[in-house]
Design an enzyme around this catalytic site. Structure first.
Site, PDB file in Angstrom:
ATOM      1  N   SER A 293       0.821  -1.201   0.000  1.00  0.00           N
ATOM      2  CA  SER A 293       0.000   0.000   0.000  1.00  0.00           C
ATOM      3  C   SER A 293       0.866   1.267   0.000  1.00  0.00           C
ATOM      4  O   SER A 293       1.676   1.457  -0.902  1.00  0.00           O
ATOM      5  CB  SER A 293      -0.962  -0.049   1.197  1.00  0.00           C
ATOM      6  OG  SER A 293      -2.035   0.839   1.015  1.00  0.00           O
TER       7      SER A 293
ATOM      8  N   ASP B  86      -5.768  -4.011  -2.061  1.00  0.00           N
ATOM      9  CA  ASP B  86      -4.692  -3.688  -1.118  1.00  0.00           C
ATOM     10  C   ASP B  86      -4.125  -4.936  -0.436  1.00  0.00           C
ATOM     11  O   ASP B  86      -4.860  -5.753   0.115  1.00  0.00           O
ATOM     12  CB  ASP B  86      -5.259  -2.731  -0.064  1.00  0.00           C
ATOM     13  CG  ASP B  86      -4.202  -2.056   0.784  1.00  0.00           C
ATOM     14  OD1 ASP B  86      -3.312  -2.759   1.308  1.00  0.00           O
ATOM     15  OD2 ASP B  86      -4.268  -0.825   0.933  1.00  0.00           O
TER      16      ASP B  86
END
Length: 275
Positions: free
Chosen positions: A40, A152
């Site tokens: 991320s 993610d």
């Protein structure tokens, strides 16, 4: 003594700007980063660094950006934010490089949602992989890559320690900016969103507790009070990253000395057994 490490940079939205401060301190202390795995926001900072972006330059860029520079709202089908603006910035920061063109080896992690698999991304265009790694479910639209629908990486592993460990046998340093089991009497949920976020925090903490044994040293910036959804506290977040790294520099150097001694002993044992 020359110290070389592998680095695993965790996710946590804008709190991850602390990674900039961490890398700056490691460089100042002469600690060489041999490879980086990112999740991320950790993938964004890690990719920029591995493609040659100086951290002071990245810090200046972050301070110049505003929240609206990253957000392009779309009709909510698979996410509220389309992610084109963010992807364009990442593409610029990484000089449109492929993974095999980086200055330092880099990998990002994402999750194939339909297959429930953690995916290590280390081929093709870096900006596409990073965009996948930062696709917070429900916020950013997922990224379609071949037959995969990627979100993610923090959904399964907020600090990519296993991915980093697979990249080499250097001393492994992880940077975690997430919730770590602190009492939350002062953080009573005030809304439905707070309840959801705190529940997800607990799930993330339980997962990382099982994985931390892969790291030799963990750096833990104290960024819990930072709003993860805005860049308004960017400078403070970077400073907190610097402070956390300084606290662990000596531990990293001691661990490196110990690792070097162990390797030397093993080398001696192998040479003796071969005689």
């Amino acid at each position: 003594m020359s110290v070389k490490i592998g680095l695993a940079l965790g996710g946590g939205a804008m709190r991850g700007l602390a990674h900039i401060g961490v890398i700056e301190v490691l460089e100042q202390e002469g600690i060489q980063i041999a490879y980086v795995a990112g999740c991320s926001i950790g993938a964004i900072i890690g990719a920029a660094y591995c493609c040659g972006a100086p951290m002071p330059m990245l810090e200046k860029l972050v301070m110049a950006l505003e929240d609206r520079d990253l957000i392009d709202v779309t009709l909510p089908r698979q996410g509220l934010v389309k992610g084109v603006r963010a992807q364009s910035i990442i593409r610029t920061l990484t000089h449109d490089k492929n993974f095999d063109q980086t200055n330092i080896p880099f990998a990002a992690i994402a999750v194939d949602l339909p297959k429930a698999e953690l995916v290590v991304l280390n081929t093709g265009k870096i900006y596409t992989a990073v965009r996948a790694s930062m696709s917070i479910p429900g916020v950013f639209e997922p990224v379609v890559m071949g037959d995969r629908l990627l979100v993610d990486g923090g959904a399964m592993q907020r600090v990519p320690l296993a991915a980093a460990r697979a990249m080499g046998d250097e001393l492994l340093v992880g940077v975690d900016i997430g919730y770590r089991g602190e009492p939350r009497e002062q953080e009573k949920p005030a809304s439905t969103l707070d309840i959801i976020n705190q529940t997800l925090d607990l799930m993330g903490w339980e997962i990382i507790r099982l994985q931390e044994q892969l790291a030799d040293v963990m750096i833990l910036p104290k960024v819990r009070h930072i709003n993860p959804y805005t860049m308004k506290q960017a400078q403070e977040c970077i400073e907190l990253g610097r402070a956390a790294a300084r606290e662990r520099v000596e531990d990293i150097k001691k661990a490196a000395l110990k690792r070097a001694a162990e390797l030397e002993q093993r080398k001696g044992e192998v040479e003796s057994s071969g005689q």
